[in-house]
Write a protein that holds these residues in place. Structure first.
Motif, mmCIF file in Angstrom:
data_model
loop_
_atom_site.group_PDB
_atom_site.id
_atom_site.type_symbol
_atom_site.label_atom_id
_atom_site.label_comp_id
_atom_site.label_asym_id
_atom_site.label_seq_id
_atom_site.Cartn_x
_atom_site.Cartn_y
_atom_site.Cartn_z
ATOM 1 N N GLU A 235 0.831 -1.209 0.000
ATOM 2 C CA GLU A 235 0.000 0.000 0.000
ATOM 3 C C GLU A 235 0.860 1.251 0.000
ATOM 4 O O GLU A 235 0.546 2.236 -0.686
ATOM 5 N N ASN A 238 1.925 2.313 -3.407
ATOM 6 C CA ASN A 238 0.902 2.554 -4.428
ATOM 7 C C ASN A 238 1.229 3.807 -5.241
ATOM 8 O O ASN A 238 1.486 4.879 -4.680
ATOM 9 N N GLU A 264 -3.926 -10.415 -8.842
ATOM 10 C CA GLU A 264 -5.163 -9.642 -8.693
ATOM 11 C C GLU A 264 -4.909 -8.139 -8.669
ATOM 12 O O GLU A 264 -5.854 -7.354 -8.813
ATOM 13 N N ARG A 265 -3.664 -7.733 -8.465
ATOM 14 C CA ARG A 265 -3.305 -6.318 -8.330
ATOM 15 C C ARG A 265 -4.112 -5.662 -7.218
ATOM 16 O O ARG A 265 -4.589 -4.528 -7.325
ATOM 17 N N GLU A 266 -4.285 -6.387 -6.125
ATOM 18 C CA GLU A 266 -4.987 -5.870 -4.964
ATOM 19 C C GLU A 266 -4.493 -6.600 -3.731
ATOM 20 O O GLU A 266 -3.949 -7.710 -3.819
ATOM 21 N N LYS A 275 -10.691 -4.760 -0.068
ATOM 22 C CA LYS A 275 -9.681 -4.969 -1.100
ATOM 23 C C LYS A 275 -9.106 -3.624 -1.528
ATOM 24 O O LYS A 275 -9.836 -2.742 -1.962
ATOM 25 N N LYS A 277 -6.950 -1.692 -4.097
ATOM 26 C CA LYS A 277 -6.402 -1.798 -5.448
ATOM 27 C C LYS A 277 -4.969 -1.269 -5.481
ATOM 28 O O LYS A 277 -4.645 -0.267 -4.839
ATOM 29 N N ASP A 279 -1.533 -0.063 -7.701
ATOM 30 C CA ASP A 279 -0.889 0.414 -8.926
ATOM 31 C C ASP A 279 0.592 0.552 -8.600
ATOM 32 O O ASP A 279 1.064 1.596 -8.168
#
Length: 448
Positions: A235, A238, A264-266, A275, A277, A279
């Motif tokens: 996180e 991100n 899952e990219r989460e 969840k 997300k 990046d």
């Protein structure tokens, strides 16, 4: 410091002159006044730092003019000044992106003054951040992070350049001390993700029972001691890059969870259901052979292929030829500068000694050797005797050196001569060779 360039757009000449006079009381402000939309649009090339805009102009509505300004300059702050007290109009303009909305009344001049100060301070902070990030990008330019001119290094630069152009995962391998984290940082700060965070995680330094919570975070009450929600490293990264160093140390149980996160990219925090997300750009590194670890059942094959991405194998220092001397000069100059020692030279004999060594500790070891030599040297010149190698060699490291049999023989004899306090008779007996062999090699200066 250059003047702060303010445009006043106001069709009421009397009111416009009042604002112009009021703002001009600050000697740092350069104020230019316009009475219609056409004139201000024709002068946007002058790059104003801020615009105050009358909402009710004769030739164009304020919201339309704002859109036109944005088409030319998407970043200049705009303060709308209007006699309308309609809250809906103000809200719509603020949603469009105007920096402030001021109603024309007795307090307008002071409100505008304070708004300009606030906007200018914000701009200054943003510019400082941009400047610092640009300095950081330059600091991590390839040529400054990896010092040298060898063909092996140039190939690495080429791979790093390819890595910066996409978000493909990158796996960095190489011996300890070759600069894996330096390469990871350089890729991040030269990529489109440089405005995001670079989060390094050394997997070998985290206790196994804490790895999952460190990587993925946890919710309050998830376990004893979880007194508040904590975000994990994924996180934290991100929008940027996460660098997992020593990835081979990751426990098999956590490997499966990492695989799911990457697929899952989460991520779901421990003890939670939400969840988050992701990046992120993932860069991993190890000095171990991951393919061998897969064969031995110590690393998941599916995760191995997920991590592989663009592989970059860093060459050991012994394979970088004269980069040793380039790095030595860089390290000695840096050490001298930091310790205010003046210029320090490296003698020719010292250079020869540096080139003959194998550097099992790679660049990190060379730096330690040079720092010590700089302390030990006299008359600001590093001589051969000032250079001390203290590495602990394993048998495979000794045999990995690219030397002739004669050179290995010399090394062995020198080792035992030193061990036997230069007693030739004892050394010859231990090695089962004639004393005359050692004498002859000494005469030919092969043992110097």
């Amino acid at each position: 410091m250059s003047a702060y360039n303010i445009f006043i757009v106001e069709d009421d000449r009397w009111y416009g002159e009042i604002l112009e006079y009021h703002f001009s009381l600050n000697p740092d402000y350069r104020v230019t006044r316009f009475e219609n939309a056409k004139d201000v649009l024709n002068n946007l090339y002058l790059q104003p730092d801020l615009i105050t805009l009358d909402f009710s102009l004769p030739d164009m509505p304020g919201d339309r003019l704002y859109q036109k300004i944005r088409e030319v300059n998407s970043t200049v702050p705009v303060i709308v000044v209007s006699s309308q007290q309609n809250i809906t109009v103000a809200v719509n303009l603020l949603k469009m992106g105007v920096s402030d909305y001021v109603v024309k009344d007795e307090a307008a001049k002071d409100l505008l003054w304070n708004s300009i100060i606030r906007i200018r301070e914000t701009q200054t902070l943003k510019n400082e951040v941009i400047h610092l990030k640009e300095e950081l990008r330059q600091k991590f330019s390839f040529e400054k992070t990896l010092i040298g001119q060898s063909d092996a290094l140039k190939r690495i630069f080429g791979m790093m350049e390819k890595a910066t152009k996409t978000n493909i995962n990158v796996s960095i391998t190489g011996e300890t001390g070759t600069g894996k984290e330096v390469v990871a940082k350089a890729i991040h700060y030269n990529s489109d993700r440089r405005k995001g965070t670079f989060v390094p995680v050394n997997m070998a330094a985290i206790p196994k029972d804490l790895v999952e919570s460190e990587l993925f975070g946890y919710e309050k009450g998830a376990f004893t001691g979880a007194l508040a929600r904590k975000s994990g490293k994924f996180e934290d990264a991100n929008g940027g890059t996460i660098f997992l160093d020593e990835i081979a140390e990751l426990d098999l149980a956590v490997q499966s969870k990492l695989l799911r996160v990457l697929q899952e990219r989460e991520v779901v925090r421990i003890g939670g259901n939400e969840k988050v997300k992701l990046d992120i750009r993932l860069i991993t590194a190890t000095h171990q052979n991951l393919a061998e670890a897969v064969k031995n059942g110590k690393f998941r094959e599916d995760l191995y292929y997920r991590l592989m991405g663009l592989p970059i194998e860093l060459p050991p220092l012994r394979n970088r030829n004269n980069d040793v001397l380039i790095l030595a000069k860089f390290f000695v100059d840096e050490f001298a500068r930091q310790n205010k020692m003046g210029s320090i030279n490296i003698s020719q004999e010292a250079k020869s000694k540096l080139l003959k060594y194998n550097y099992p500790g790679n660049v990190r070891e060379l730096k330690a050797v040079i720092d010590l030599a700089a302390v030990m040297c006299d008359d600001n010149e590093i001589k051969a005797d000032d250079i001390t190698f203290n590495s602990i060699k394993r048998e495979d490291e000794f045999l990995s050196e690219q030397k002739t049999l004669r050179a290995y023989t010399c090394d062995i004899i020198k080792f035992y001569l030193k061990k036997n306090n230069n007693d030739i008779a004892i050394t010859a007996a231990m090695l089962d060779i004639g004393k005359s062999t050692i004498y002859k090699m000494m005469q030919d200066k092969e043992l110097s």
